[in-house]
Every structure is written in structure tokens, then in C-alpha cells.
Design a protein around this motif. Structure first.
Motif, mmCIF file in Angstrom:
data_model
loop_
_atom_site.group_PDB
_atom_site.id
_atom_site.type_symbol
_atom_site.label_atom_id
_atom_site.label_comp_id
_atom_site.label_asym_id
_atom_site.label_seq_id
_atom_site.Cartn_x
_atom_site.Cartn_y
_atom_site.Cartn_z
ATOM 1 N N LEU A 10 30.023 52.322 34.621
ATOM 2 C CA LEU A 10 29.526 51.113 35.288
ATOM 3 C C LEU A 10 28.792 50.191 34.316
ATOM 4 O O LEU A 10 28.886 48.966 34.407
ATOM 5 C CB LEU A 10 28.602 51.497 36.443
ATOM 6 N N LYS A 11 28.059 50.772 33.385
ATOM 7 C CA LYS A 11 27.212 49.992 32.488
ATOM 8 C C LYS A 11 28.005 49.345 31.351
ATOM 9 O O LYS A 11 27.703 48.220 30.928
ATOM 10 C CB LYS A 11 26.130 50.899 31.895
ATOM 11 N N ILE A 12 29.004 50.046 30.840
ATOM 12 C CA ILE A 12 29.713 49.575 29.650
ATOM 13 C C ILE A 12 31.154 49.171 29.937
ATOM 14 O O ILE A 12 31.588 48.072 29.579
ATOM 15 C CB ILE A 12 29.683 50.654 28.536
ATOM 16 N N MET A 13 31.899 50.062 30.603
ATOM 17 C CA MET A 13 33.331 49.816 30.765
ATOM 18 C C MET A 13 33.634 48.766 31.837
ATOM 19 O O MET A 13 34.554 47.956 31.664
ATOM 20 C CB MET A 13 34.067 51.121 31.096
ATOM 21 N N PRO A 114 34.076 44.259 20.640
ATOM 22 C CA PRO A 114 33.184 43.982 21.776
ATOM 23 C C PRO A 114 32.590 45.258 22.382
ATOM 24 O O PRO A 114 31.428 45.278 22.776
ATOM 25 C CB PRO A 114 34.110 43.287 22.792
ATOM 26 N N LEU A 115 33.394 46.319 22.443
ATOM 27 C CA LEU A 115 32.906 47.584 22.999
ATOM 28 C C LEU A 115 31.766 48.140 22.149
ATOM 29 O O LEU A 115 30.729 48.562 22.679
ATOM 30 C CB LEU A 115 34.048 48.600 23.067
ATOM 31 N N ALA A 116 31.935 48.133 20.840
ATOM 32 C CA ALA A 116 30.884 48.628 19.941
ATOM 33 C C ALA A 116 29.614 47.796 20.075
ATOM 34 O O ALA A 116 28.494 48.333 20.024
ATOM 35 C CB ALA A 116 31.379 48.607 18.498
ATOM 36 N N ASP A 117 29.789 46.493 20.273
ATOM 37 C CA ASP A 117 28.635 45.615 20.433
ATOM 38 C C ASP A 117 27.853 45.958 21.698
ATOM 39 O O ASP A 117 26.619 45.921 21.723
ATOM 40 C CB ASP A 117 29.093 44.156 20.470
ATOM 41 N N LEU A 118 28.588 46.305 22.762
ATOM 42 C CA LEU A 118 27.942 46.691 24.010
ATOM 43 C C LEU A 118 27.260 48.045 23.894
ATOM 44 O O LEU A 118 26.144 48.246 24.402
ATOM 45 C CB LEU A 118 28.966 46.727 25.153
ATOM 46 N N ILE A 119 27.908 48.986 23.225
ATOM 47 C CA ILE A 119 27.370 50.343 23.116
ATOM 48 C C ILE A 119 26.160 50.394 22.195
ATOM 49 O O ILE A 119 25.125 50.982 22.533
ATOM 50 C CB ILE A 119 28.442 51.318 22.584
ATOM 51 N N PHE A 120 26.275 49.770 21.039
ATOM 52 C CA PHE A 120 25.245 49.886 20.012
ATOM 53 C C PHE A 120 24.264 48.719 20.011
ATOM 54 O O PHE A 120 23.511 48.542 19.048
ATOM 55 C CB PHE A 120 25.889 50.029 18.637
ATOM 56 N N LYS A 121 24.316 47.908 21.065
ATOM 57 C CA LYS A 121 23.338 46.817 21.232
ATOM 58 C C LYS A 121 23.275 45.905 20.012
ATOM 59 O O LYS A 121 22.224 45.680 19.410
ATOM 60 C CB LYS A 121 21.940 47.381 21.516
ATOM 61 N N SER A 122 24.423 45.390 19.630
ATOM 62 C CA SER A 122 24.531 44.421 18.530
ATOM 63 C C SER A 122 24.120 44.996 17.178
ATOM 64 O O SER A 122 23.657 44.265 16.296
ATOM 65 C CB SER A 122 23.697 43.164 18.829
ATOM 66 N N SER A 123 24.277 46.292 16.984
ATOM 67 C CA SER A 123 23.946 46.917 15.700
ATOM 68 C C SER A 123 24.841 46.362 14.596
ATOM 69 O O SER A 123 26.068 46.392 14.714
ATOM 70 C CB SER A 123 24.137 48.434 15.788
ATOM 71 N N PRO A 124 24.261 45.879 13.486
ATOM 72 C CA PRO A 124 25.086 45.346 12.396
ATOM 73 C C PRO A 124 26.016 46.399 11.789
ATOM 74 O O PRO A 124 27.153 46.094 11.430
ATOM 75 C CB PRO A 124 24.051 44.879 11.361
ATOM 76 N N ILE A 125 25.542 47.641 11.661
ATOM 77 C CA ILE A 125 26.361 48.700 11.067
ATOM 78 C C ILE A 125 27.583 48.972 11.934
ATOM 79 O O ILE A 125 28.725 48.998 11.452
ATOM 80 C CB ILE A 125 25.548 50.000 10.894
ATOM 81 N N ALA A 126 27.371 49.181 13.237
ATOM 82 C CA ALA A 126 28.474 49.491 14.156
ATOM 83 C C ALA A 126 29.480 48.353 14.207
ATOM 84 O O ALA A 126 30.696 48.581 14.190
ATOM 85 C CB ALA A 126 27.932 49.776 15.553
ATOM 86 N N ALA A 127 28.993 47.123 14.259
ATOM 87 C CA ALA A 127 29.891 45.966 14.299
ATOM 88 C C ALA A 127 30.660 45.822 12.987
ATOM 89 O O ALA A 127 31.853 45.510 12.988
ATOM 90 C CB ALA A 127 29.095 44.699 14.588
ATOM 91 N N SER A 128 29.987 46.077 11.867
ATOM 92 C CA SER A 128 30.654 45.983 10.566
ATOM 93 C C SER A 128 31.781 47.006 10.449
ATOM 94 O O SER A 128 32.833 46.720 9.875
ATOM 95 C CB SER A 128 29.641 46.207 9.428
ATOM 96 N N VAL A 129 31.552 48.198 10.996
ATOM 97 C CA VAL A 129 32.590 49.235 11.001
ATOM 98 C C VAL A 129 33.828 48.731 11.730
ATOM 99 O O VAL A 129 34.956 48.828 11.239
ATOM 100 C CB VAL A 129 32.077 50.533 11.655
#
Length: 307
Positions: A10-13, A114-129
Motif C-alpha cells: 500500500l505504501k510503495i507499490m 522511481p521505485l528506489a526513490d520511493l523506497i530509499f527516500k531520495s537517497s543519492p546512493i540508491a538513485a545513483s545505482v
């Protein structure tokens, strides 16, 4: 466990699929130009996201090398699994190629990022990956993927030239020395880029919905259950095992597993249609793997919290 899975779904997907649904319904109702949406995402928003996230993350060459190794190994394994499975099922040469492409190339761009951005709350590392995975996917998809779909050696040069027209390639060449030498970007340049990056999630997911709406396939799921299972279940398991083997930990490991757990890339259906390589079959894999990913990704995200 069920409560946590429901919360994740419900929160992410659900927000993810609401935006995809908006694009899907809008395209069915208004018949928009899907190519314009895709080009806006690839040529404007993705380079902006890539620059902002990598500039914030201050990533190094070891970071890039780790992602290249991880993604390359996963792609090789998925290709081998696809070839063996298709041969065991007695598929024709053309169907084998469509099958293998659907497993090898995953939607790291307008789904994974977009999924990584939602999960990791805009984390630069996760988005860069996710951005770097997307670049690798574009490179291999526009070379190996084209060769697989077309079976024509003459397509290699054309595909390789296409890679060098991607602005993300040049952003990567620019951001590496900026990070290495610690160069500061002036606000008049940085602020517009941040505005563009902020608009990426919504437009990328709506674009995915628009593209899915344009896929022409008969809506039967029976003959695509196996590739969907391999893409959505086997791939994340391989990703998890590979992080253990390579000693990758923490947020980097989680982001890499998320990246290789996404559904089949839209481009596999586009290539299949362009080269008449089982287009209906390829389209069905993309459509149903995206649809079923709501459940599979919820479970993957649940499991990642224990890493």
C-alpha cells in the motif's frame, strides 16, 4: 509478515501503479504520442536525475566497477537461463531470442529508479545505482539486444552509434571529474537541474503506463508465466546470492537487488516489434511481468529489510 507485506504494497507499490495506471488510461483515452513522452524522459529528465544524484552521492570508480560487475554477471546468468529454458521447451529460434531478451533486460529506468526513490527516500546512493544500471541496460540493450532481436550483423554498428547519442553517457563523463576534483556547481545551474530531477518520478511512471497501453498483445497469461517467474523471482534470488558472494553490503546491496528485480524492459517489446521477432509474445511478457511485479517487488522489499 502479512501485515508488513500489506503495508509495503500500500505504501510503495500502490502509488507506483496509480501513476502507471494514469498513463495507461490517459493513453487509451487520448492516444498521445508515446515517443514524445519517452524522449522527454530519456533526453531531459534522466540526465538531470543522473547528474543531481551522482553529484550528491560523490561516488567513486570502485562504486561504478562494483555495479558493472554485478549487473554484467546477472545479465549473463539470466541469458544462460533463458537459452536453456527455451531450448528445453522446444521453442523456435526466434521465440528463444524473444524469451532471452525479456529475461536479460529489465526495466531499470522508468520503473527501477522511481521505485528506489520511493523506497530509499531520495537517497543519492540508491538513485545513483539505478541510474548507472539503466545506463548499462541501455548500452547492452542497444547492442546485444538488437543483435538478438534482429540476427543481422549490420545492426551492431547502428546500435553502437545509438549508445553514443544518449546524453546520459556524456553526463557520466562529466560527473566523474566533477566528483573527483570536488568541483562546486553554481546555484543558477544546480537549481534548474533539481527542478527537472524532482519531476522525474511522476513523468517516468506515467510514461511507462503510456507505453504499456500501446503494447498490442492478446491477453493470455498461461504462456508467459515461466519468463515472468524467472524475471521476478529467480533474478532477485540470484542478485541476493551475488551480493553475498561479492561481499556487497548495506544500502548498495539493497539497491542492486531492487534494480535486478524489476520487470522486463519495455524496449524488449519494442525491439521485437521492430524486427518482427515474436512481437506478441515479447509484449505479453513485458505487460504481465509489470503487472505481477506489484506482488513480487513487495516481497523483495520485505526481505531486504533483514539485510
Amino acid at each position: 509478515m502479512l501485515v508488513v507485506l500489506s503495508f509495503i504494497f500500500l505504501k510503495i507499490m500502490v502509488p507506483l501503479f496509480v501513476l502507471i495506471g494514469i498513463g495507461f488510461v490517459a493513453q487509451k483515452a487520448m492516444k498521445m504520442d508515446a515517443r514524445t513522452f519517452a524522449r522527454m524522459t530519456v533526453y531531459v529528465l534522466v540526465p538531470a536525475v543522473m547528474f543531481i544524484k551522482m553529484y550528491s552521492a560523490k561516488v567513486d570508480l570502485h562504486f561504478f566497477a562494483t555495479i558493472i560487475l554485478f549487473v554484467t554477471v546477472i545479465q549473463i546468468l539470466m541469458f544462460i537461463i533463458g537459452e536453456i529454458s527455451a531450448r528445453m521447451l522446444g521453442y523456435s529460434r526466434s521465440k528463444r531470442k524473444a524469451f532471452s531478451n525479456a529475461l536479460t533486460f529489465f526495466n531499470s529506468g522508468n520503473y527501477g529508479l522511481p521505485l528506489a526513490d520511493l523506497i530509499f527516500k531520495s537517497s543519492p546512493i540508491a538513485a545513483s545505482v539505478q541510474v548507472f544500471i539503466m545506463m548499462l541496460q541501455n548500452t547492452t540493450g542497444n547492442t546485444v539486444g538488437v543483435l538478438q532481436a534482429s540476427s543481422a550483423n549490420s545492426s551492431y554498428r547502428k546500435a553502437l552509434r545509438h549508445v553514443f547519442t544518449m546524453p546520459s553517457f556524456y553526463v557520466l563523463l562529466l560527473i566523474i571529474p566533477i566528483n573527483y576534483f570536488g568541483i562546486s556547481i553554481p546555484e543558477p545551474v544546480l537549481v534548474p537541474l533539481k527542478y527537472l530531477a524532482d519531476g522525474f518520478i511522476a513523468l517516468a511512471l506515467i510514461t511507462l503506463g503510456v507505453q504499456l497501453a500501446d503494447i498490442k498483445c492478446s491477453y493470455k497469461i498461461n504462456d508467459v508465466l515461466l519468463p515472468c517467474f524467472i524475471r521476478l523471482v529467480v533474478s532477485p534470488i540470484l542478485g541476493f546470492l551475488l551480493t553475498l558472494l561479492l561481499g556487497i553490503k548495506g544500502e548498495l546491496a539493497q539497491a542492486l537487488i531492487i534494480g535486478v528485480s524489476t520487470p522486463s524492459a519495455i524496449n524488449t517489446a519494442i525491439l521485437a516489434r521492430e524486427f518482427n521477432n515474436e512481437p506478441d509474445y515479447a509484449a505479453k511478457i513485458v505487460f504481465y511481468s509489470t503487472l505481477l511485479s506489484g506482488l513480487s517487488m513487495s516481497f523483495v522489499i520485505y526481505c531486504l529489510q533483514f539485510m
